[in-house]
Enzyme design. Structure first.
Site, PDB file in Angstrom:
ATOM      1  N   ASN A   1      73.824  29.141  46.093  1.00 10.64           N
ATOM      2  CA  ASN A   1      73.820  30.123  44.725  1.00 10.64           C
ATOM      3  C   ASN A   1      75.165  29.540  44.024  1.00 10.64           C
ATOM      4  O   ASN A   1      76.021  30.081  44.560  1.00 10.64           O
ATOM      5  CB  ASN A   1      73.992  31.072  45.650  1.00 10.64           C
ATOM      6  CG  ASN A   1      73.553  31.916  44.145  1.00 10.64           C
ATOM      7  OD1 ASN A   1      73.841  32.073  42.985  1.00 10.64           O
ATOM      8  ND2 ASN A   1      73.512  33.271  44.545  1.00 10.64           N
TER       9      ASN A   1
ATOM     10  N   ARG B   1      69.430  28.361  43.545  1.00 11.40           N
ATOM     11  CA  ARG B   1      69.068  28.866  42.951  1.00 11.40           C
ATOM     12  C   ARG B   1      69.518  28.648  41.714  1.00 11.40           C
ATOM     13  O   ARG B   1      70.712  28.868  41.358  1.00 11.40           O
ATOM     14  CB  ARG B   1      70.178  30.443  43.911  1.00 11.40           C
ATOM     15  CG  ARG B   1      69.282  31.545  42.207  1.00 11.40           C
ATOM     16  CD  ARG B   1      70.496  32.551  42.873  1.00 11.40           C
ATOM     17  NE  ARG B   1      70.424  34.051  41.914  1.00 11.40           N
ATOM     18  CZ  ARG B   1      70.763  34.775  41.752  1.00 11.40           C
ATOM     19  NH1 ARG B   1      72.093  34.704  41.734  1.00 11.40           N
ATOM     20  NH2 ARG B   1      70.485  35.845  40.967  1.00 11.40           N
TER      21      ARG B   1
ATOM     22  N   HIS C   1      65.835  38.945  39.521  1.00 16.94           N
ATOM     23  CA  HIS C   1      65.499  38.844  40.443  1.00 16.94           C
ATOM     24  C   HIS C   1      63.963  38.820  41.594  1.00 16.94           C
ATOM     25  O   HIS C   1      63.726  39.475  42.135  1.00 16.94           O
ATOM     26  CB  HIS C   1      65.807  40.824  41.487  1.00 16.94           C
ATOM     27  CG  HIS C   1      66.093  41.824  41.597  1.00 16.94           C
ATOM     28  ND1 HIS C   1      67.162  42.853  40.272  1.00 16.94           N
ATOM     29  CD2 HIS C   1      68.172  40.959  42.040  1.00 16.94           C
ATOM     30  CE1 HIS C   1      68.149  43.170  40.848  1.00 16.94           C
ATOM     31  NE2 HIS C   1      68.791  42.488  40.948  1.00 16.94           N
TER      32      HIS C   1
ATOM     33  N   ARG D   1      76.308  48.779  34.598  1.00 12.13           N
ATOM     34  CA  ARG D   1      74.847  48.566  33.238  1.00 12.13           C
ATOM     35  C   ARG D   1      74.165  49.478  32.817  1.00 12.13           C
ATOM     36  O   ARG D   1      74.313  50.121  33.717  1.00 12.13           O
ATOM     37  CB  ARG D   1      74.143  47.062  34.079  1.00 12.13           C
ATOM     38  CG  ARG D   1      74.733  45.825  34.218  1.00 12.13           C
ATOM     39  CD  ARG D   1      73.675  44.858  33.977  1.00 12.13           C
ATOM     40  NE  ARG D   1      73.946  44.105  35.704  1.00 12.13           N
ATOM     41  CZ  ARG D   1      72.929  43.479  36.372  1.00 12.13           C
ATOM     42  NH1 ARG D   1      72.050  43.435  35.931  1.00 12.13           N
ATOM     43  NH2 ARG D   1      74.126  43.108  37.574  1.00 12.13           N
TER      44      ARG D   1
ATOM     45  N   GLU E   1      66.726  36.828  50.104  1.00 13.79           N
ATOM     46  CA  GLU E   1      66.373  35.895  49.241  1.00 13.79           C
ATOM     47  C   GLU E   1      66.582  34.560  49.613  1.00 13.79           C
ATOM     48  O   GLU E   1      65.916  33.181  49.004  1.00 13.79           O
ATOM     49  CB  GLU E   1      67.579  36.163  47.890  1.00 13.79           C
ATOM     50  CG  GLU E   1      66.561  37.119  47.596  1.00 13.79           C
ATOM     51  CD  GLU E   1      67.946  37.609  46.060  1.00 13.79           C
ATOM     52  OE1 GLU E   1      67.513  37.272  44.847  1.00 13.79           O
ATOM     53  OE2 GLU E   1      68.474  38.240  46.503  1.00 13.79           O
TER      54      GLU E   1
END
Ligand code: AMP
Length: 397
Positions: free
Chosen positions: A7, A91, A180, A241, A384
């Protein structure tokens, strides 16, 4: 078979070496401050983590070389040689409309990923750098790209179209993409296993809640709606956020404070969410502590977050015409019993009844709804990296 999962960020790179057949993790770690002063962390399974500072990593290539050296190291390595890395799973944040599933990386695929760069200008270029570095250090080893957006490509137009002039979709690709995806896909698969049902027969709502949070409606194993949008800024309020917002606020604030759009968007991404509302922290543990000490804004921030998730659960149940199970995962979803209870409170009208005792758990795969709850509530730790390794193994076999 062993799969190296990468990643890559702009100045960091997370990695895991996994056996997808058994799910066993062999080693994991992190390269940080690539291009600055190189920090390297390596943790072989069952042993202490090794941390090194000032490791020469002017580019991602040296970082990946350091990872490979560590994996085959004669004292702390977990494999005998590089030949034991059968494939690499990368990823990749944005696959646009070009990728509805993971793919083996070819020159053509690289080109298509590059074409998605404008949609994720901070992330995709870094992902590409990671892929290229691996390709040059591991020639002949098959590489697979696993996209954050791919799982959501099954959304129907009614869910992904914004009510903007249609040419912005046609010409500029402005639409809801969702993120996601790897996490949503993984927990949905686990949920079907836990419930002993075919995923095709299930209506699920998955909630990875953490610093970044999104809620997804999954009908018959397919994403049919999701709360994140064109970017990961949309949906529920997050750590820093804003989540969904009346766009009219932007012009109003930019005018009052003489801000340009860059400053405004930076505030929406980095200074808003539960951090902005509380003025305390983006970390939900800090907010819980501050709330316990009487900080009302910290309480408000957490309440707003929980309320936002609850509203999405209700709307996605309506969108799917029902729901069989709600899944909690990620930092907050896996750890905060109080937030899970708050989010699912007062949902008995739609068949959700929690088991307060079963809910007193962290990071463990478990049913946390009452035995007579029509809708099951599941806690499923996300993984993940394992999902990326599984997709990679399936494609290179
Ligand atoms: P993630 O982005 O998935 O790594 O999640 C990070 C978030 O999970 C942070 O805000 C953490 O405070 C939160 N988190 C971790 N443990 C707990 C906990 N026990 N209670 C509440 N929040 C937690």
């Amino acid at each position: 078979m062993n799969v190296l999962v990468i990643n890559a960020g702009s100045s960091s790179l997370k990695y895991q070496l996994l056996n997808p057949a058994t799910g066993a993790l062999l080693a994991k770690g992190l390269c940080e401050r690539i291009g600055i002063d190189g920090k390297f962390t390596y943790k072989p399974e069952g042993k202490q983590a090794i941390k090194e500072a000032d490791v020469a990593m002017p580019t991602h290539s040296e970082a990946i070389q350091a990872v490979l050296n560590a994996l085959v190291d004669k004292d702390n390595g977990v494999i005998g040689s590089m030949k034991e890395i059968d494939a690499v799973g990368h990823r990749v944040v944005h696959g646009g409309e070009a990728f509805a599933s993971s793919v083996v990386i070819t020159d053509e695929v690289m080109k298509a990923i590059e074409e998605c760069n404008p949609l994720a200008p901070l992330h995709n270029p870094a992902n590409i750098i990671g892929i290229k570095a691996c390709q040059s250090l591991m020639p002949g080893v098959p590489m697979v790209a696993v996209f954050d957006t791919a799982f959501h490509q099954t959304m129907p137009p009614v869910a992904y179209t914004y009510a903007l002039p249609y040419e912005y979709y046609e010409k500029d690709k402005v639409r809801r993409y969702g993120f996601h995806g790897t996490s949503h896909k993984y927990v949905a698969g686990r949920a079907a296993e836990m419930l002993g049902k075919d995923i095709k027969d299930l209506k699920l709502i998955s909630c990875p809640l953490g610093n970044g949070s999104s809620v997804t409606a999954i009908d018959g194993g397919k994403s049919v709606d999701t709360s994140m949008g064109f970017t990961p800024l949309a949906g529920v309020p997050m750590g820093t956020r804003s989540g969904d917002l009346d766009a009219g606020i932007l012009e109003y604030l930019m005018g009052r404070y003489n801000m340009d759009i860059k400053e405004m968007v930076s505030i929406l991404n980095k200074k808003s969410g539960v951090f902005g509302v509380s003025g305390v922290s983006s970390d939900f543990r800090d907010l819980e502590n501050a709330g316990a000490e009487g900080n009302k804004r910290a309480d408000l921030a957490v309440d707003m977050f929980n309320y936002g998730v609850k509203k999405l659960i209700g709307s996605y149940a309506a969108a799917m015409g029902g729901v069989d199970a709600i899944i909690f995962t990620a930092g907050v979803g896996e750890n905060s019993a109080s937030q899970r209870l708050a989010i699912t409170s007062d949902l008995e009208f739609m068949g959700v009844k929690m088991d307060a005792e079963a809910n007193k758990v962290r990071g463990e795969e478990r049913v946390i709804s009452a035995a007579d709850s029509r809708v099951k509530v599941l806690l499923i730790p996300t993984n993940e990296e394992l999902m990326i390794a599984l997709d990679t193994a399936a494609l290179v076999k």
